[in-house]
Design an enzyme around this catalytic site. Structure first.
Site, PDB file in Angstrom:
ATOM      1  N   HIS A 151      43.460  51.394  50.329  1.00 26.42           N
ATOM      2  CA  HIS A 151      43.734  52.650  51.047  1.00 26.42           C
ATOM      3  C   HIS A 151      43.551  53.819  50.086  1.00 26.42           C
ATOM      4  CE1 HIS A 151      45.803  55.830  53.176  1.00 26.42           C
ATOM      5  NE2 HIS A 151      45.590  55.121  54.275  1.00 26.42           N
ATOM      6  N   GLU A 166      37.857  55.333  56.715  1.00 22.97           N
ATOM      7  CA  GLU A 166      38.860  56.403  56.729  1.00 22.97           C
ATOM      8  C   GLU A 166      38.408  57.548  55.821  1.00 22.97           C
ATOM      9  OE1 GLU A 166      42.941  54.841  58.001  1.00 22.97           O
ATOM     10  OE2 GLU A 166      42.849  54.734  55.839  1.00 22.97           O
ATOM     11  N   GLY A 205      45.694  62.577  57.831  1.00 24.16           N
ATOM     12  CA  GLY A 205      46.913  63.385  57.827  1.00 24.16           C
ATOM     13  C   GLY A 205      46.747  64.769  58.432  1.00 24.16           C
ATOM     14  N   GLY A 218      48.018  56.341  61.085  1.00 24.67           N
ATOM     15  CA  GLY A 218      49.127  56.706  60.207  1.00 24.67           C
ATOM     16  C   GLY A 218      50.219  57.447  60.956  1.00 24.67           C
TER      17      GLY A 218
END
Ligand code: PGA
Length: 250
Positions: A91, A161, A167, A230
């Site tokens: 990640h 990603e 975010g 997320g």
């Protein structure tokens, strides 16, 4: 579709973790898609041990090597024993803490050796006009897959990603046109490592500000096999809305 929730460190109490699990368990019988939860490691066993629902579990990261004198590390065997079947590896938030491509490869091998299905996260920090981000992405995938056997390569799930999209909000996420293009590119790179049509079986997920507002359009026709989610996965209402949005796909 694999609807994979990456709770990151957003969830810091057992109560909240249990509430989110209850929501996922309520949703699971009403969807044909797989719901996977990636809780912080201290809650993994609490949620996953004895779980009889269709919900599956991931550990958010694994150590480089198997057990021994490594204070604070989470080994793949321990995660598996606690109920995980997936391991998120590479990640961007782990890469930012020092996981380079070589470490990511070691973690993949460690997870695979213990029978966990790795979710390999890849994605560029930014997009440049010269399309160097494509070379960057190719390198992340190639360096991870090259040392693995064919059988191991087939097992891996890819989560694309782009860091610039993580975010944020649905409106700042990737466009369907760009995602379609990136998935085609990722599958092209995969085909160099997987014989014949087998690369078409690799599950390619998208992550980066997937929310109820964009889940359906991103899931429809971009060629992805699911999401890694997320912030939208740590609120029971938002996560329910998101799963419902994916459910409306034909
Ligand atoms: P986000 O995170 O949905 O909050 O953008 C996705 C991820 O980093 O896996």
């Amino acid at each position: 579709m694999l609807i994979a929730a990456n709770w990151k460190a957003y969830v810091e109490s057992a109560d909240k973790a249990k509430k989110l699990l209850i929501t996922a368990k309520r949703l699971a019988p009403h969807t044909k898609h797989e719901i996977m939860l990636g809780p912080p490691a201290p809650f993994l066993g609490l949620l996953a041990l004895g779980n009889r629902s269709k919900v599956t579990f991931a550990v958010q990261d694994v150590s480089v090597t198997a057990g021994g004198a490594q204070t604070g590390e989470i080994t793949a065997a321990a995660a598996r024993s606690a109920g995980a079947t997936y391991a998120i590896v590479g990640h961007s938030e782990r890469r930012a803490s020092g996981d380079d491509n070589a470490i990511v490869t070691q973690k993949l091998q460690h997870a695979l050796a213990q029978g966990l299905t790795p979710i390999l996260c890849v994605g560029e920090r930014e997009r440049d006009d010269g399309a160097r981000y494509l070379t960057f992405l190719r390198e992340e995938i190639s360096s991870a897959l090259a040392p693995l056997s064919q059988k191991e390569r087939i097992t891996i799930v890819i989560a694309y990603e782009p860091i610039w999209a993580i975010g944020k909000t649905a409106t700042e996420s990737i466009t369907t046109t760009d995602l379609t293009e990136m998935v085609l590119y990722i599958r092209k790179v995969l085909s160099e490592f997987l014989p014949g049509k087998s690369s078409t079986h690799t599950r390619v997920l998208y992550g980066g500000s997937v929310e109820p507002g964009n889940a359906q359009s991103l899931a429809q026709g971009c060629g992805i096999d699911g999401f890694l989610i997320g912030h939208a996965a740590v609120d029971t209402h938002t996560f329910s809305q998101l799963v419902k949005a994916v459910n409306t796909l034909t």
